[in-house]
Design an enzyme around this catalytic site. Structure first.
Site, PDB file in Angstrom:
ATOM      1  N   LYS A 164       0.827  -1.227   0.000  1.00 30.36           N
ATOM      2  CA  LYS A 164       0.000   0.000   0.000  1.00 30.36           C
ATOM      3  C   LYS A 164       0.847   1.256   0.000  1.00 30.36           C
ATOM      4  O   LYS A 164       0.492   2.268  -0.601  1.00 30.36           O
ATOM      5  CB  LYS A 164      -0.949   0.019   1.203  1.00 30.36           C
ATOM      6  CG  LYS A 164      -0.249   0.146   2.553  1.00 30.36           C
ATOM      7  CD  LYS A 164      -0.787  -0.797   3.563  1.00 30.36           C
ATOM      8  CE  LYS A 164       0.302  -1.163   4.533  1.00 30.36           C
ATOM      9  NZ  LYS A 164       0.085  -2.421   5.178  1.00 30.36           N
ATOM     10  N   GLU A 175      -4.990  -5.538  -5.360  1.00 32.23           N
ATOM     11  CA  GLU A 175      -6.148  -5.862  -4.509  1.00 32.23           C
ATOM     12  C   GLU A 175      -5.747  -6.059  -3.046  1.00 32.23           C
ATOM     13  O   GLU A 175      -6.468  -5.666  -2.125  1.00 32.23           O
ATOM     14  CB  GLU A 175      -6.796  -7.148  -5.041  1.00 32.23           C
ATOM     15  CG  GLU A 175      -8.085  -7.549  -4.374  1.00 32.23           C
ATOM     16  CD  GLU A 175      -9.233  -6.609  -4.720  1.00 32.23           C
ATOM     17  OE1 GLU A 175      -9.576  -6.486  -5.896  1.00 32.23           O
ATOM     18  OE2 GLU A 175      -9.771  -5.986  -3.788  1.00 32.23           O
ATOM     19  N   GLY A 177       0.580 -11.395  17.610  1.00 33.13           N
ATOM     20  CA  GLY A 177       1.125 -11.312  16.245  1.00 33.13           C
ATOM     21  C   GLY A 177       0.336 -10.393  15.339  1.00 33.13           C
ATOM     22  O   GLY A 177       0.530 -10.398  14.123  1.00 33.13           O
ATOM     23  N   GLU A 217       2.920  -5.031  14.227  1.00 28.96           N
ATOM     24  CA  GLU A 217       4.314  -5.080  13.767  1.00 28.96           C
ATOM     25  C   GLU A 217       5.225  -4.835  14.971  1.00 28.96           C
ATOM     26  O   GLU A 217       4.793  -4.232  15.962  1.00 28.96           O
ATOM     27  CB  GLU A 217       4.565  -3.932  12.771  1.00 28.96           C
ATOM     28  CG  GLU A 217       3.639  -3.887  11.601  1.00 28.96           C
ATOM     29  CD  GLU A 217       4.008  -4.904  10.540  1.00 28.96           C
ATOM     30  OE1 GLU A 217       5.187  -5.270  10.483  1.00 28.96           O
ATOM     31  OE2 GLU A 217       3.110  -5.352   9.810  1.00 28.96           O
ATOM     32  N   LYS A 264      -4.000   3.682   2.942  1.00 24.74           N
ATOM     33  CA  LYS A 264      -5.051   2.868   2.312  1.00 24.74           C
ATOM     34  C   LYS A 264      -6.197   3.756   1.830  1.00 24.74           C
ATOM     35  O   LYS A 264      -6.781   3.508   0.770  1.00 24.74           O
ATOM     36  CB  LYS A 264      -5.550   1.826   3.308  1.00 24.74           C
ATOM     37  CG  LYS A 264      -4.488   0.774   3.638  1.00 24.74           C
ATOM     38  CD  LYS A 264      -4.900  -0.071   4.818  1.00 24.74           C
ATOM     39  CE  LYS A 264      -3.874  -1.139   5.124  1.00 24.74           C
ATOM     40  NZ  LYS A 264      -4.105  -1.767   6.437  1.00 24.74           N
TER      41      LYS A 264
END
Ligand SMILES: NC(=O)c1ccc[n+]([C@@H]2O[C@H](COP(=O)([O-])OP(=O)(O)OC[C@H]3O[C@@H](n4cnc5c(N)ncnc54)[C@H](OP(=O)(O)O)[C@@H]3O)[C@@H](O)[C@H]2O)c1
Length: 408
Positions: free
Chosen positions: A93, A117, A174, A177, A192
């Protein structure tokens, strides 16, 4: 296919291809992969590995899958692939939000498919669908939850957990990041949103031009106050446009409790597409995760090999970005001792800010807390009114925009 990057997504792509899950739609083998360090971990990888970006073309791939992340060398290799007529699929992105004009212009110039996508709400394949359906795609407002980590964190805060603890939970599970700053400060959602503006408004904007606010200072007491006033605080991204104006925001916002996006908990993502006079469309699903992202990437490969070009190609007109039209604000006041509601209402009204609904006064570790909703007003009117209130009564104020689906 050449796979640029063998991290979480690149490895999931390789696993999915090796599992045969793509047959009969796609029969592909990995001709080569690009990584940063070809150390011992990769000694048994069943395809050639390289560390020099342009060496990936020695493998003579039919398609390039870019899952490196970041800007370089991703931009250089993607441009090189497009110029050679090799279709490109990317999940990146940051790359598309920053260099979308240049890359889609190159895709058009060379007649080479470029698909992305997986870059936005990877688990809900809607960009390609709407690109092929221009009438359904002619909307004038997008409201979305685009970052699963921040939605998870605020959902935990809504359950009474402090922000730092909620973020630690996201890391442990998880979802976050190692450096979650782009999730927390709204810049991931802004990137985004810039891609959604490109696809639906057909305008080019800089993600850094979008007003982004951090979720960092949202606490359980503010969440409780929002619930008492019939809403929730969610990490929302909004873009609305009507020629020539484009209004965007990414950050914590107050959503009414009956709002479908307001009900999305955990790491779920959601997108609402609105057009005046029509019922809204809602798309809901996982936004990330190696397997769903790898599936979106490989479906893009199938489409790219089918020759379908992604609409939204080419350089688009650059637009400047302001705030979206106000639907009012959710305001929380804190002080050792808060002034009477009537006095607050009078002072705010003198600045053009009218209160729609009050919550009851609550005890707070630092004294008292009280929240209210305003009618729509200009951001500057609210700012000046809250400054005047702080000067008059030494109270601290937090405000969040109210974001509601259109009722027309
Ligand atoms: N994670 C998700 O759920 C998700 C969802 C949707 C989209 N995406 C997007 O997918 C992309 C990849 O994400 P990821 O989570 O897979 O990242 P990642 O785990 O950090 O993997 C990145 C891979 O790219 C390689 N790489 C990075 N910089 C490089 C360089 N300069 N030269 C050569 N190789 C380089 C790394 O090599 P080494 O292994 O040698 O370090 C690694 O294999 C990003 O754009 C991300 O935004 C991710």
């Amino acid at each position: 296919v050449a796979v640029l990057g063998l991290g979480r997504i690149g490895s999931a792509v390789a696993d999915l291809l090796a599992s045969g899950a793509c047959a009969p739609h796609l029969e592909a083998t990995i001709a080569g992969a690009l990584v940063r360090s070809a150390d011992g971990r990769r000694a048994t990888t069943p395809f050639p590995i390289c560390t020099e970006p342009l060496a990936i073309f020695d493998a003579r791939p039919d398609v390039v899958i870019e899952v490196l992340g970041g800007l370089e060398p991703a931009r250089t290799v993607v441009l090189e692939a497009l110029s050679r007529g090799i279709p490109v699929v990317t999940a990146n992105k940051t790359l598309i939000a920053t260099y979308g004009d240049e890359l889609f212009a190159a895709a058009t110039r060379f007649g080479t498919p470029l698909r992305c996508e997986a870059a936005v709400v990877a688990g809900v394949p809607f960009l390609g669908t709407f690109a092929a359906r221009p009438l359904a795609a002619s909307v004038d407002r997008v409201t979305a939850i685009l970052n699963g980590t921040s939605n998870f964190v605020l959902s935990r805060v809504d359950g009474g957990v402090a922000f730092e603890e909620a973020l630690a939970d996201a890391r442990r599970l998880g979802y976050a990041e190692p450096d979650p700053s782009k999730d927390v400060d709204g810049s991931d959602a802004a990137e985004k949103l810039a891609i959604l503006v490109r696809h639906f408004a057909r305008l080019s904007i800089r993600p850094s031009g979008i007003a982004a606010e951090s979720i960092e200072n949202v606490g359980p007491d503010e969440m409780r106050a929002a619930r008492a006033l019939g809403g929730r605080i969610k990490p929302v991204a909004v873009a609305e446009w009507s020629s020539p104006d484009l209004g965007c925001f990414a950050g914590p916002a107050f959503l009414p409790e009956d709002d479908l996006l307001g009900g999305l908990g955990g790491v779920l993502n959601g997108v609402r597409l609105e057009r005046r006079g029509s019922a809204a469309i809602h798309l809901i699903g996982p936004g990330a995760g190696p397997e769903v992202t790898a599936r979106a990437v490989l479906d893009d490969v199938v489409e790219a090999l089918g020759g379908r070009q992604q609409v939204g190609v080419g350089a688009l007109p650059r637009a400047s970005v302001g705030p979206p039209a106000s639907q009012g604000y959710f305001v929380t006041l804190r002080a050792t001792s808060l002034p009477d509601a009537v006095d607050v209402a009078d002072l705010l009204a003198a600045h053009g800010v009218w209160i729609r609904r009050w919550d009851a006064l609550q005890a707070h570790p630092d004294g008292e807390l009280r929240a209210f909703l305003t009618f729509p007003c200009l951001p500057d009117e609210l700012l000046m009114a809250l400054r005047a209130l702080a000067a008059a009564s030494a109270c601290a104020a937090t405000s969040r925009p109210i974001v509601e689906a259109r009722r027309d």
